[in-house]
Scaffold this active site. Structure first.
Site, mmCIF file in Angstrom:
data_model
loop_
_atom_site.group_PDB
_atom_site.id
_atom_site.type_symbol
_atom_site.label_atom_id
_atom_site.label_comp_id
_atom_site.label_asym_id
_atom_site.label_seq_id
_atom_site.Cartn_x
_atom_site.Cartn_y
_atom_site.Cartn_z
ATOM 1 N N LYS A 120 10.091 34.278 38.874
ATOM 2 C CA LYS A 120 10.397 34.133 37.436
ATOM 3 C C LYS A 120 11.676 34.900 37.097
ATOM 4 O O LYS A 120 12.127 35.726 37.901
ATOM 5 C CB LYS A 120 9.213 34.650 36.619
ATOM 6 C CG LYS A 120 8.945 36.127 36.775
ATOM 7 C CD LYS A 120 7.602 36.519 36.180
ATOM 8 C CE LYS A 120 7.387 38.013 36.353
ATOM 9 N NZ LYS A 120 6.000 38.413 36.086
ATOM 10 N N TYR A 135 33.740 57.328 25.105
ATOM 11 C CA TYR A 135 33.153 57.256 23.766
ATOM 12 C C TYR A 135 32.226 58.438 23.536
ATOM 13 O O TYR A 135 31.478 58.832 24.440
ATOM 14 C CB TYR A 135 32.368 55.959 23.608
ATOM 15 C CG TYR A 135 33.258 54.740 23.520
ATOM 16 C CD1 TYR A 135 34.102 54.551 22.426
ATOM 17 C CD2 TYR A 135 33.250 53.778 24.530
ATOM 18 C CE1 TYR A 135 34.919 53.442 22.348
ATOM 19 C CE2 TYR A 135 34.057 52.662 24.460
ATOM 20 C CZ TYR A 135 34.895 52.499 23.367
ATOM 21 O OH TYR A 135 35.697 51.399 23.297
#
Ligand SMILES: *Cc1c(COP(=O)(O)O)cnc(C)c1O
Length: 391
Positions: free
Chosen positions: A56, A278
């Site tokens: 999956k 950042y």
């Protein structure tokens, strides 16, 4: 964009790579399947279970197309939906397919291409559709017990009556057979797993039909028990990843199938005292040499890693400095004088940097990392028996 995720490995390798790449080692997948089978065989039961290989989420991010050649010895492949089942058939998979979360109408099940087809049955609507089938269609069905996971399936009260209705369809030759299934909520915890198994055994005592309960964690933590099942369902272990919180795949005899790498595209000096990235979360304590790497959270690399999260450069450890941004990671090149633009940095995988380590640093599980590698990262199939030092 003309490149697809199936560009050949050599094409991209010969070109200067500008983006992150995920190498998928098909030999590792085959090895892991073999290793699980060996584990079940040596657990000493008379007959060993058949294995559903769970693919999956596009094979937990590895790409179904790339892992399939490594799965040719699986007894069947498990997916969530009918479209995924059709995808497997078009890739040439002829053995059984288990659809674990099928939405279907009676008419959907008339296509011979889908067979041999197994369906997990977990709701009333599906049963009504099955009751409309003809004898020619004949899927095998696995009735799902809700267990304590409670994602899908029937509870203690409804299981028996529903089982009776499906057995009628088996006797009428409309279904190829009926088995019993559940999916554990706490397979990593030996005590809880034992309790979940006991409840299941109590409920199914006396009901005819095969059982399919064990996932990777249950199988590897207690192979003796798993070897008594008729079918097991394994996903994460096939990709070489430990399903347990406190170990890595290689300690369980597994080989990592995915290696995530990205190139350094620029080298800079970071003078002592300067801030980086950042939030300015990193400050250089001395004059440093840093590398900017073309991978970020938009590629699926987790932003939540803790300080000094490791990477490998030419097989040697380095660390991430400052925040992971959308397209960029910054790495410490102080001890890597020969690394420069074009040098590939390993972010996790086969080179001795287990994905489990990165997941722990990021406060998540490895499955979220590999399944979270985004669509802009090309998956490149390789076949490196014995494990790729360098993919
Ligand atoms: C995902 C899934 C599996 C595979 O579990 P792993 O822990 O990856 O081995 C098995 N069964 C069901 C129902 C699943 O959804």
């Amino acid at each position: 964009m003309s490149t697809s995720s199936v560009t050949s490995a050599t094409d991209l390798h010969n070109a200067f790579p500008e983006t992150a790449l995920a190498y998928i080692n098909q030999a590792a997948i085959a090895h892991n399947l073999q290793s699980l089978r060996h584990t079940l065989n040596s657990a000493g039961q008379r007959s060993t279970p058949s294995i559903w290989a769970v693919v999956k989420a596009d094979a937990y991010g590895h790409s179904v197309m790339h892992v399939l050649p490594g799965l040719h010895n699986a007894d069947g492949i498990a997916v969530l939906s009918l479209p995924e089942a059709y995808g497997l058939r078009s890739l040439g998979w002829h053995k059984p397919i288990l659809v674990m979360n099928a939405q279907f109408s009676t008419a959907d099940l008339r296509d011979p291409k889908l067979f041999p087809l197994h369906l997990v049955i977990d709701n009333e609507r599906q049963i009504l559709e099955l009751e409309g089938l003809r004898q020619a269609d004949r899927p095998f069905v696995w009735l799902r017990y809700s267990g304590i996971l409670h994602h899908a399936g029937f509870d203690n009260q409804d299981y028996g009556p529903v089982c009776g209705r499906l057995q009628k369809l088996v006797r009428a030759n409309v279904l190829a057979g009926l088995g019993h299934m559940q999916h554990y909520a706490q397979a990593e915890d030996a005590e809880q797993l034992h309790a979940e198994r006991k409840v299941f055994e109590g409920l199914f005592a006396g009901l005819p039909g095969p059982r399919c309960t064990e996932n990777s964690a249950a199988l590897l933590s207690d192979p003796g028990y798993a070897a008594g099942a008729d079918w097991v369902r394994s996903g994460i272990a096939l990709y070489g990843i430990s399903p347990m919180h406190d170990s890595i795949g290689s300690s369980l005899g597994l080989m990592p199938a995915m290696t995530l790498q990205a190139p350094i595209h620029r080298v800079q000096k970071l003078p002592a005292g300067q801030l980086l990235g950042y939030g300015a979360t990193f400050q250089a304590s001395h004059d440093m040499r840093i590398g900017l790497v073309g991978c970020g959270y938009a590629d699926g690399y987790p932003r939540s890693i803790s300080e000094d999260c490791p990477v490998l450069i030419n097989g040697r450890k380095s660390r991430i400095l400052g925040r992971v941004s959308m397209d960029t990671i910054t790495v410490d090149l102080d001890d890597h004088p020969t690394a420069g633009p074009g040098t590939m940095v390993t972010l996790w995988g086969a080179d001795g940097l287990p994905i489990e380590v990165i997941a722990r640093s990021a406060g998540t599980i490895p499955a979220q990392l590999c399944a979270g590698v985004t669509g802009r990262v090309p998956r490149l199939a390789i076949c490196a028996p014995g494990g790729a030092r360098r993919p």
